[in-house]
Design an enzyme around this catalytic site. Structure first.
Site, short mmCIF file in Angstrom:
data_model
loop_
_atom_site.label_atom_id
_atom_site.label_comp_id
_atom_site.label_asym_id
_atom_site.label_seq_id
_atom_site.Cartn_x
_atom_site.Cartn_y
_atom_site.Cartn_z
NE ARG A 1 43.55 26.40 46.02
CZ ARG A 1 42.34 25.90 46.08
NH1 ARG A 1 42.18 24.62 46.37
NH2 ARG A 1 41.28 26.64 45.88
CG ASP B 1 42.80 32.39 54.76
OD1 ASP B 1 42.94 32.83 53.61
OD2 ASP B 1 41.88 32.77 55.52
CE1 TYR C 1 35.85 37.07 54.88
CE2 TYR C 1 37.76 37.84 56.10
CZ TYR C 1 37.10 37.66 54.90
OH TYR C 1 37.67 38.06 53.73
NE ARG D 1 44.50 36.41 45.04
CZ ARG D 1 43.36 37.03 44.84
NH1 ARG D 1 43.13 37.64 43.72
NH2 ARG D 1 42.47 37.05 45.77
NE ARG E 1 43.44 37.29 49.87
CZ ARG E 1 42.46 38.03 49.39
NH1 ARG E 1 41.93 37.76 48.24
NH2 ARG E 1 42.00 39.04 50.07
O1 CP3 Z 1 51.00 33.00 49.22
C1 CP3 Z 1 49.95 33.49 49.60
O2 CP3 Z 1 48.98 33.65 48.87
C2 CP3 Z 1 49.87 33.90 51.07
C3 CP3 Z 1 48.96 33.14 51.92
C4 CP3 Z 1 47.67 33.83 52.30
C5 CP3 Z 1 46.36 33.28 52.08
N1 CP3 Z 1 45.45 34.10 52.68
C6 CP3 Z 1 46.04 31.99 51.41
C7 CP3 Z 1 44.84 32.00 50.55
C8 CP3 Z 1 47.50 35.04 52.98
C9 CP3 Z 1 48.55 36.02 53.42
C10 CP3 Z 1 46.09 35.19 53.22
C11 CP3 Z 1 45.53 36.32 53.99
C12 CP3 Z 1 44.11 36.61 53.90
N2 CP3 Z 1 43.06 35.74 53.73
C13 CP3 Z 1 43.57 37.91 54.06
C14 CP3 Z 1 44.36 39.15 54.38
C15 CP3 Z 1 45.06 39.70 53.22
C16 CP3 Z 1 44.16 40.28 52.17
O3 CP3 Z 1 44.30 39.86 51.03
O4 CP3 Z 1 43.37 41.18 52.47
C17 CP3 Z 1 42.18 37.81 53.90
C18 CP3 Z 1 41.17 38.94 53.97
C19 CP3 Z 1 41.87 36.43 53.70
C20 CP3 Z 1 40.54 35.83 53.52
C21 CP3 Z 1 40.42 35.13 52.21
N3 CP3 Z 1 41.02 33.92 51.92
C22 CP3 Z 1 39.71 35.52 51.05
C23 CP3 Z 1 38.91 36.80 50.93
C24 CP3 Z 1 39.89 34.51 50.09
C25 CP3 Z 1 39.24 34.27 48.74
C26 CP3 Z 1 39.09 35.19 47.74
C27 CP3 Z 1 40.33 35.44 46.94
O5 CP3 Z 1 40.71 36.61 46.98
O6 CP3 Z 1 40.83 34.55 46.29
C28 CP3 Z 1 40.74 33.54 50.64
C29 CP3 Z 1 41.22 32.34 49.96
C30 CP3 Z 1 42.70 32.16 49.90
N4 CP3 Z 1 43.56 32.25 50.95
C31 CP3 Z 1 43.45 31.85 48.74
C32 CP3 Z 1 44.79 31.72 49.15
C33 CP3 Z 1 45.98 31.37 48.33
C34 CP3 Z 1 42.80 31.74 47.36
C35 CP3 Z 1 43.41 31.14 46.22
C36 CP3 Z 1 43.18 29.68 46.06
O7 CP3 Z 1 42.01 29.26 46.02
O8 CP3 Z 1 44.15 28.97 45.91
#
Ligand code: CP3
Length: 324
Positions: free
Chosen positions: A15, A51, A128, A6, A2
């Site tokens: 976004r 994701d 989830y 961020r 992620r």
């Molecule tokens: O470049 C990157 O950010 C990689 C892409 C990526 C996303 N999700 C996109 C995303 C990856 C590798 C993930 C994996 C993911 N998603 C995991 C495993 C890795 C980890 O961090 O533990 C998990 C548990 C998720 C589930 C998830 N998705 C959560 C808990 C959240 C929201 C809360 C947060 O931390 O922001 C998401 C949303 C999400 N997935 C975003 C992104 C870029 C959030 C940012 C946005 O809104 O643009």
């Protein structure tokens, strides 16, 4: 992890117009966002912008990724019937956009950085699907696991087969490494990990045995059962910051590589202290082959792109042995 979402202002602009899952489904946009951290932060690898819940949506689950919360499921899994309703994933017809995006991202990175494909691990996805949203205590998932072993087995089998096929398809599409994210597995005891999770994660790594690329196994809060996690068969173990990296590596042994383990909050410290944290990790690792410098978990939204770029530069300067 992620990382793009961020901190990169260019990503934030995208976004404003598109949802996370919308970006994932547009191969050109997805490849563009995937390459951003390499281009702006200088990291050595890009992780596919997707994701862990993206393939699950294609398996028939109604879900949304909500701002500041994460994945939210409207009809959580409660029993064998709802577990049985989950369809197996067919990557070429269900998620062709991911495979197309891999091809475009590979060209765009032009061998200057590695491309990591990934999937969620069965336990973390199941949590989830059963809880319906992110949780702290995992009571629903544990209750189903203990009370309804048949439903648990069915769910974990469907998820492990589907994720193995999904990762295999990403390998064929050209990724340089794969990562299995078991982000929430640290809520379990070592005994429960062995009984309820290990067989399924092991199945995934087994199916990828001849992929010819590194297979990374990531979890957080797993210091209590690193040895059990190793049994799943990954080539690289991701470790969080709750354990010194040298202590973890010693326990794991010489035959695995390690990834980690900077506390994501360290990036919020001033640059001087941040470098001290990074130097501590590098000092403990002592240049051993098989260390991937990384955060112990995802980038915090408060982190600044400047600090991360400085950190990347510092790690490069401290570890490069060539004169380039
Ligand atoms: O470049 C990157 O950010 C990689 C892409 C990526 C996303 N999700 C996109 C995303 C990856 C590798 C993930 C994996 C993911 N998603 C995991 C495993 C890795 C980890 O961090 O533990 C998990 C548990 C998720 C589930 C998830 N998705 C959560 C808990 C959240 C929201 C809360 C947060 O931390 O922001 C998401 C949303 C999400 N997935 C975003 C992104 C870029 C959030 C940012 C946005 O809104 O643009």
């Amino acid at each position: 992890m992620r990382q793009a979402g961020r901190l990169i202002p260019e990503y934030r602009k995208i976004r404003e117009k598109h949802e996370v899952l919308e970006i994932c489904k547009d191969p050109d946009l997805c490849a563009n966002v995937t390459a951003m951290p390499v281009e702006t932060l200088g990291v050595d690898a890009a992780i596919m912008f997707a994701d862990i819940m993206l393939p699950v949506q294609a398996m028939g689950v109604k879900l949304k990724i909500e701002e500041e919360i994460g994945p939210v499921i409207s009809e959580p899994i409660t029993d064998k019937r709802s577990a049985g309703a989950l369809q197996k994933l067919d990557p070429t017809s269900d998620v062709p956009f991911v495979l197309d995006a891999i091809g475009i991202a590979k060209k765009r990175l032009d061998r200057k950085a590695s491309l990591i494909g990934f999937s969620g691990a069965p336990f973390t996805i199941a949590s989830y699907l059963i809880e319906g949203r992110p949780t702290r205590d995992f009571t629903k998932v544990k209750a189903l696991m203990y009370r309804d072993p048949e439903a648990w087995q069915l769910l974990m089998e469907t998820l492990s087969d589907s994720m193995a096929t999904y990762l295999q398809a990403q390998v064929e599409a050209g990724v340089d490494a794969v990562q299995l994210f078991d982000s929430w597995v640290g809520c379990l005891s070592p005994q429960d990990y062995r009984k309820y999770v290990l067989p399924y994660s092991r199945r995934i790594f087994k199916k990828l045995e001849n992929s010819g690329i590194p297979r990374i196994h990531f979890g957080t809060g797993t210091s209590n059962f690193l040895e059990e996690m190793k049994l799943a068969g990954g080539d690289v173990l991701g470790i969080d910051w709750r354990i010194p990296i040298d202590v973890a590596w010693k326990r794991l042994g010489d035959d695995v590589a390690v990834q980690g383990n900077l506390d994501p909050a360290a990036v919020l410290a001033g640059i001087g202290l941040l470098k001290e944290f990074a130097a501590d990790i590098l000092g403990r690792v002592q240049g051993r082959t098989g260390h991937i410098f990384n955060l112990g978990h995802g980038m915090l939204p408060e982190a600044s792109a400047e600090s991360v770029a400085e950190l990347v530069k510092f790690v490069h300067e401290s570890t490069r042995t060539d004169t380039k």
